[in-house]
Every structure is written in structure tokens, then in C-alpha cells.
Design a protein around this motif. Structure first.
Motif, mmCIF file in Angstrom:
data_model
loop_
_atom_site.group_PDB
_atom_site.id
_atom_site.type_symbol
_atom_site.label_atom_id
_atom_site.label_comp_id
_atom_site.label_asym_id
_atom_site.label_seq_id
_atom_site.Cartn_x
_atom_site.Cartn_y
_atom_site.Cartn_z
ATOM 1 N N GLU A 90 0.843 -1.203 0.000
ATOM 2 C CA GLU A 90 0.000 0.000 0.000
ATOM 3 C C GLU A 90 0.877 1.251 0.000
ATOM 4 O OE1 GLU A 90 -3.826 -1.783 2.505
ATOM 5 O OE2 GLU A 90 -2.180 -0.796 3.581
ATOM 6 N N PHE A 91 2.022 1.191 0.660
ATOM 7 C CA PHE A 91 2.948 2.320 0.693
ATOM 8 C C PHE A 91 3.504 2.600 -0.693
ATOM 9 C CE2 PHE A 91 7.236 4.121 1.555
ATOM 10 C CZ PHE A 91 6.829 5.297 2.155
ATOM 11 N N TYR A 92 3.824 1.545 -1.431
ATOM 12 C CA TYR A 92 4.311 1.703 -2.811
ATOM 13 C C TYR A 92 3.249 2.399 -3.658
ATOM 14 C CZ TYR A 92 5.859 0.459 -7.489
ATOM 15 O OH TYR A 92 6.235 0.505 -8.807
ATOM 16 N N CYS A 93 2.012 1.964 -3.578
ATOM 17 C CA CYS A 93 0.894 2.597 -4.298
ATOM 18 C C CYS A 93 0.746 4.053 -3.874
ATOM 19 C CB CYS A 93 -0.391 1.821 -4.030
ATOM 20 S SG CYS A 93 -1.905 2.647 -4.512
ATOM 21 N N PHE A 94 0.844 4.299 -2.576
ATOM 22 C CA PHE A 94 0.696 5.639 -2.019
ATOM 23 C C PHE A 94 1.766 6.579 -2.585
ATOM 24 C CE2 PHE A 94 2.002 8.688 1.220
ATOM 25 C CZ PHE A 94 0.814 9.368 1.437
ATOM 26 N N ILE A 95 3.015 6.146 -2.581
ATOM 27 C CA ILE A 95 4.109 6.997 -3.066
ATOM 28 C C ILE A 95 3.977 7.241 -4.566
ATOM 29 C CG2 ILE A 95 6.615 7.099 -3.416
ATOM 30 C CD1 ILE A 95 5.693 7.783 -0.569
ATOM 31 N N GLN A 96 3.545 6.239 -5.315
ATOM 32 C CA GLN A 96 3.321 6.449 -6.746
ATOM 33 C C GLN A 96 2.291 7.547 -6.984
ATOM 34 O OE1 GLN A 96 2.413 2.446 -8.223
ATOM 35 N NE2 GLN A 96 4.134 2.704 -9.606
ATOM 36 N N LYS A 97 1.211 7.517 -6.240
ATOM 37 C CA LYS A 97 0.152 8.512 -6.421
ATOM 38 C C LYS A 97 0.591 9.890 -5.965
ATOM 39 C CE LYS A 97 -3.730 5.438 -6.384
ATOM 40 N NZ LYS A 97 -5.127 5.298 -6.160
ATOM 41 N N ILE A 98 1.314 9.947 -4.878
ATOM 42 C CA ILE A 98 1.655 11.240 -4.301
ATOM 43 C C ILE A 98 2.775 11.941 -5.085
ATOM 44 C CG2 ILE A 98 3.450 10.756 -2.571
ATOM 45 C CD1 ILE A 98 1.480 12.121 -0.576
ATOM 46 N N THR A 99 3.608 11.175 -5.791
ATOM 47 C CA THR A 99 4.723 11.774 -6.526
ATOM 48 C C THR A 99 4.505 11.820 -8.034
ATOM 49 O OG1 THR A 99 5.876 9.650 -6.654
ATOM 50 C CG2 THR A 99 6.429 11.097 -4.792
ATOM 51 N N ALA A 100 3.343 11.457 -8.518
ATOM 52 C CA ALA A 100 3.103 11.407 -9.965
ATOM 53 C C ALA A 100 3.335 12.763 -10.621
ATOM 54 C CB ALA A 100 1.692 10.914 -10.240
ATOM 55 N N ASP A 101 2.817 13.832 -10.043
ATOM 56 C CA ASP A 101 2.993 15.163 -10.625
ATOM 57 C C ASP A 101 4.455 15.596 -10.595
ATOM 58 O OD1 ASP A 101 0.266 15.244 -10.991
ATOM 59 O OD2 ASP A 101 -0.124 16.424 -9.185
ATOM 60 N N THR A 102 5.152 15.241 -9.550
ATOM 61 C CA THR A 102 6.555 15.615 -9.404
ATOM 62 C C THR A 102 7.384 15.016 -10.527
ATOM 63 O OG1 THR A 102 6.261 15.672 -7.015
ATOM 64 C CG2 THR A 102 8.519 15.568 -7.826
ATOM 65 N N PHE A 103 7.210 13.730 -10.792
ATOM 66 C CA PHE A 103 7.982 13.079 -11.838
ATOM 67 C C PHE A 103 7.612 13.594 -13.224
ATOM 68 C CE2 PHE A 103 8.777 9.827 -8.538
ATOM 69 C CZ PHE A 103 10.154 9.847 -8.599
ATOM 70 N N THR A 104 6.377 14.034 -13.405
ATOM 71 C CA THR A 104 5.973 14.612 -14.682
ATOM 72 C C THR A 104 6.713 15.912 -14.936
ATOM 73 O OG1 THR A 104 3.797 13.607 -14.480
ATOM 74 C CG2 THR A 104 3.998 15.430 -16.031
ATOM 75 N N VAL A 105 6.810 16.772 -13.941
ATOM 76 C CA VAL A 105 7.512 18.050 -14.089
ATOM 77 C C VAL A 105 8.986 17.812 -14.380
ATOM 78 C CG1 VAL A 105 8.266 20.115 -12.832
ATOM 79 C CG2 VAL A 105 5.899 19.356 -12.666
ATOM 80 N N ILE A 106 9.600 16.897 -13.660
ATOM 81 C CA ILE A 106 11.024 16.601 -13.866
ATOM 82 C C ILE A 106 11.247 16.051 -15.272
ATOM 83 C CG2 ILE A 106 12.914 15.089 -13.152
ATOM 84 C CD1 ILE A 106 11.771 15.360 -10.283
#
Length: 164
Positions: A90-106
Motif C-alpha cells: 500500500e505504501f508503494y501505491c501511495f508513493i506512486q500517487k503522491i509523486t506522480a505530478d513531481t515526476f511529470t515536471v522533472i
């Protein structure tokens, strides 16, 4: 363009990188709390650690971690067994969702810096012919060297913009 980069680096590479970060942070926070799963407080500490790593290791502007309300909102979508705590998957899923916008900008900044800037430089190399002094030097440079110099200049200007 994104599809080409996906083929080169691969979504699998990104998934492995996120998995490494999440496993390391999960283990660190879990060892500190000595609980079976992460509570909200532990999870928010983990979010702060992940964003600290993102800001230290990845190029681009400083990214602020999400608010506690946003974290509570995402927990509801990732807590599959509805126990109010987050396990490793669940933590892996959580981090994917929470950082999706960050990785898009980078990713977008990297594409502009490393692909678009050199391409435009080579395409407009002829325009420098009329510039006194500079024109002859630019025309004598090989395209690969000229494109690399323009890409380095673009990175330099981006870092100047981040510092101010």
C-alpha cells in the motif's frame, strides 16, 4: 516523444527506482516505530523523507511535500484492507500517487533541456552566420559540440532560475 523515452529508459526503470526509494524509506520508518504497518504519523514522516530525497537527488525546482489533508485523502484510496494503516504494498501505491505530478515536471524539464534545446540549436546554427566574430566560430564547431554547448547553457540558465 514520451513514448520514445519510455522505450529507452522504460517505465520498468522508473518503477524500480520508486520501489527502491519506497522500500528504503518504509524500512527506515518502520524500524523507528517498531509497528507492523505505518500509522498516519509514520506515513507523513515517510512522505517528508521521500520528498527530501527527490529534492536532493533529482534535477528541477524544489518540490514541497503535500499537506497532511492531501496525505489523508490519498491514504483512503491506497488503504486496500481498510485497517487505517499502510503496509509495504500500500505504501508503494501511495508513493506512486503522491509523486506522480513531481515526476511529470522533472521529465518535461529534462526533455526540454536534453532534446529540444540541442535540436533547436542545430536547426538555427545557420542564423549565427551574420553575427560578427561569433558566426565564424559557431560555423567551425561540429554540430554535436555546438548542440552540447547549448544544452549546457540551458541547464545553467535553469539552475540560475532555481537559485533566485
Amino acid at each position: 516523444m514520451g513514448q520514445i523515452l519510455d522505450k529507452l529508459q522504460g517505465k520498468e526503470w522508473k518503477r524500480r527506482q520508486i520501489r527502491k526509494i519506497t522500500d528504503r524509506v518504509y524500512d527506515h520508518v518502520n524500524n523507528q516505530s517498531r509497528a507492523a504497518n505505518l500509522t498516519f504519523e509514520d506515513l507523513y514522516i515517510a512522505v517528508l523523507l521521500v520528498y527530501n530525497d527527490i529534492n536532493k537527488l533529482l534535477p528541477g525546482p524544489h518540490f514541497d511535500p503535500p499537506s497532511k489533508d492531501k496525505v489523508r485523502e490519498i491514504i483512503k484510496t491506497c488503504d486496500i484492507n481498510f485497517d487505517g494503516e499502510i503496509d509495504r504494498e500500500e505504501f508503494y501505491c501511495f508513493i506512486q500517487k503522491i509523486t506522480a505530478d513531481t515526476f511529470t515536471v522533472i521529465s518535461q524539464k529534462l526533455i526540454v533541456t536534453l532534446v529540444v534545446a540541442p535540436t533547436v540549436a542545430v536547426a538555427t546554427k545557420r542564423a549565427t552566420e551574420g553575427v560578427p566574430g561569433v558566426g565564424r566560430v559557431v560555423q567551425r564547431l561540429p554540430n554535436s559540440v555546438y548542440a552540447s554547448l547549448v544544452a549546457l547553457a540551458a541547464v545553467w540558465f535553469q539552475t540560475l532560475g532555481q537559485d533566485s
